[in-house]
Design an enzyme around this catalytic site. Structure first.
Site, PDB file in Angstrom:
ATOM      1  N   ASP A 107       1.049  -1.184   0.149  1.00  0.00           N
ATOM      2  CA  ASP A 107      -0.078  -0.041  -0.081  1.00  0.00           C
ATOM      3  C   ASP A 107       0.739   1.211  -0.136  1.00  0.00           C
ATOM      4  O   ASP A 107       1.897   1.379   0.902  1.00  0.00           O
ATOM      5  CB  ASP A 107      -1.036   0.025   1.389  1.00  0.00           C
ATOM      6  CG  ASP A 107      -2.091   1.028   1.087  1.00  0.00           C
ATOM      7  OD1 ASP A 107      -3.077   0.400   1.229  1.00  0.00           O
ATOM      8  OD2 ASP A 107      -2.016   2.193   0.804  1.00  0.00           O
ATOM      9  N   TYR A 154     -13.760   6.738 -14.067  1.00  0.00           N
ATOM     10  CA  TYR A 154     -13.594   5.826 -13.087  1.00  0.00           C
ATOM     11  C   TYR A 154     -14.203   4.243 -13.726  1.00  0.00           C
ATOM     12  O   TYR A 154     -13.575   3.198 -13.642  1.00  0.00           O
ATOM     13  CB  TYR A 154     -14.369   6.090 -11.942  1.00  0.00           C
ATOM     14  CG  TYR A 154     -14.522   5.186 -10.657  1.00  0.00           C
ATOM     15  CD1 TYR A 154     -13.286   4.511 -10.347  1.00  0.00           C
ATOM     16  CD2 TYR A 154     -15.141   4.813  -9.926  1.00  0.00           C
ATOM     17  CE1 TYR A 154     -13.078   3.455  -9.338  1.00  0.00           C
ATOM     18  CE2 TYR A 154     -15.351   3.972  -8.771  1.00  0.00           C
ATOM     19  CZ  TYR A 154     -14.203   3.314  -8.725  1.00  0.00           C
ATOM     20  OH  TYR A 154     -14.171   2.442  -7.530  1.00  0.00           O
ATOM     21  N   LYS A 176     -12.082   0.987 -14.815  1.00  0.00           N
ATOM     22  CA  LYS A 176     -12.007  -0.312 -14.233  1.00  0.00           C
ATOM     23  C   LYS A 176     -12.523  -1.291 -15.165  1.00  0.00           C
ATOM     24  O   LYS A 176     -12.319  -2.649 -15.048  1.00  0.00           O
ATOM     25  CB  LYS A 176     -13.174  -0.214 -12.935  1.00  0.00           C
ATOM     26  CG  LYS A 176     -12.676   0.586 -11.652  1.00  0.00           C
ATOM     27  CD  LYS A 176     -11.134   0.215 -11.221  1.00  0.00           C
ATOM     28  CE  LYS A 176     -11.367  -1.099 -10.249  1.00  0.00           C
ATOM     29  NZ  LYS A 176     -10.290  -1.262  -9.537  1.00  0.00           N
TER      30      LYS A 176
END
Ligand code: UDP
Length: 322
Positions: free
Chosen positions: A33, A151, A155
């Protein structure tokens, strides 16, 4: 059983809950992360648990990703730019992070034949009106001049790429389309409605309903979501397929505001804010978003267990104590 799992975006809201769940089922979990929207506090309590490790690095840090992939049997790819607000405000970052991140993960997984679970989103259904949404429905997106759709489009590319790796190279890739997921550790900073409404109600501030509040959503508790992800990860027949993951308990945003206010005995007024003021001029919202979850239920038996009232209570308890 898959014993060694890498979670990208593991310090985020969903990732941290998934890490906990997988550790509880006796597996080793590594987290990658960059702490852009993830938070170290989310995973601090896991440090020192047997089988847990983390690396603070970007998904595009190839040597780190490669090493972690080489040590894993499966990768759950959750690292992404999420939240409509972030997407509207940071379009370049959204597109690059989402597309390059999935590409990097799939390449690394392919080198070591690791199983991959890609977290996608109900945003890919776009403006579809045939509710509930089924995995093979057509998708209807708005124009490229509206950031919001970047977005969904990014995706969708992730999904295409994942499925292409499955078909072309036989890499076991599963796609989970997550519908509105809520719960402890989710923050309202990136626009998510439930933590925002709960926070506003607890603080006695106006509860901000965008538009007229007639738009509806189904909210799934993160504990249910991570159970679904674990089931999909383990199932031999899941690769090569797309699965909706979400609750089917639908509520309008105005009713959500009323419910939160009543439940928390809050004096907050409900305030309507036009979309163009909340996001940007020309913003298009999705009117209804309900998943058809037949596919995941049939394959794995999964269904969400928590109802909305319990979910809201858990969010409120967490906000009060943090
Ligand atoms: N929303 C709202 N007030 C807020 C934040 C969000 O009315 O303070 C609305 C938003 O316009 C959308 C719904 O709540 O219709 C869900 O928003 P969220 O960003 O949580 O998720 P989305 O479903 O848009 O991905």
């Amino acid at each position: 059983m898959i014993e060694r799992i890498l979670i990208t975006g593991g310090a985020g809201f969903i990732g941290s809950h998934l890490a906990e769940r997988l550790l509880d089922s006796g597996r080793q979990v590594a987290i990658l992360d960059n702490l852009s929207t993830g938070r170290f506090e989310n995973i601090e309590h896991l440090v020192g648990r047997p089988g847990f490790s983390f690396a603070i690095a970007s998904i595009t840090d190839t040597p780190v990703l490669d090493r972690l992939a080489s040590e894993s049997q499966a990768i759950v790819h959750l690292a992404a730019s999420v939240g409509v607000r972030l997407v509207v405000e940071q379009p370049v970052q959204t597109i690059e992070t989402n597309i390059m991140g999935a590409e990097a993960v799939l390449k690394a997984a392919a080198r070591y034949r690791a199983r991959v679970l890609i977290a996608s989103t109900s945003e890919v259904y776009g403006k579809g009106v045939r509710v509930p949404f089924r995995e093979d429905d057509d998708v209807v997106l708005g124009p490229t001049s509206r950031n919001r759709w970047a977005y969904a489009a990014s995706k969708m590319v992730d999904e295409f790429l994942g499925l292409a790796y499955f078909h072309k190279y036989g890499l076991p890739v599963v796609i989970a389309r997550l519908f509105n997921t809520v719960g402890p550790r989710q923050v309202g900073r990136y626009g998510m409605v439930v933590p925002r409404f709960v926070g506003q109600a607890l603080a006695g501030e106006p509860i901000t309903v965008y538009g007229d509040g007639s738009q509806s959503r189904c909210f799934c508790d993160v504990s249910d979501t991570v159970r679904a992800l674990e089931a999909l990860l383990d199932h031999e027949e899941a690769p090569g397929k797309v699965f909706n993951v979400g609750s089917t308990e639908e509520i309008s945003i105005l009713d959500l505001a009323r419910r939160v206010k009543a439940m928390l005995n809050s004096d907050s007024p409900i305030q309507f804010i036009p979309y163009e003021r909340a996001y940007a001029p020309g913003f298009e919202d999705m009117q209804r978003r309900v998943p058809d979850t037949t596919r995941i239920q049939t394959l794995t038996g999964w269904r969400p267990l928590l109802r909305l009232n319990e979910i809201l209570q858990r969010v409120a308890d967490w906000q009060r104590n943090s």
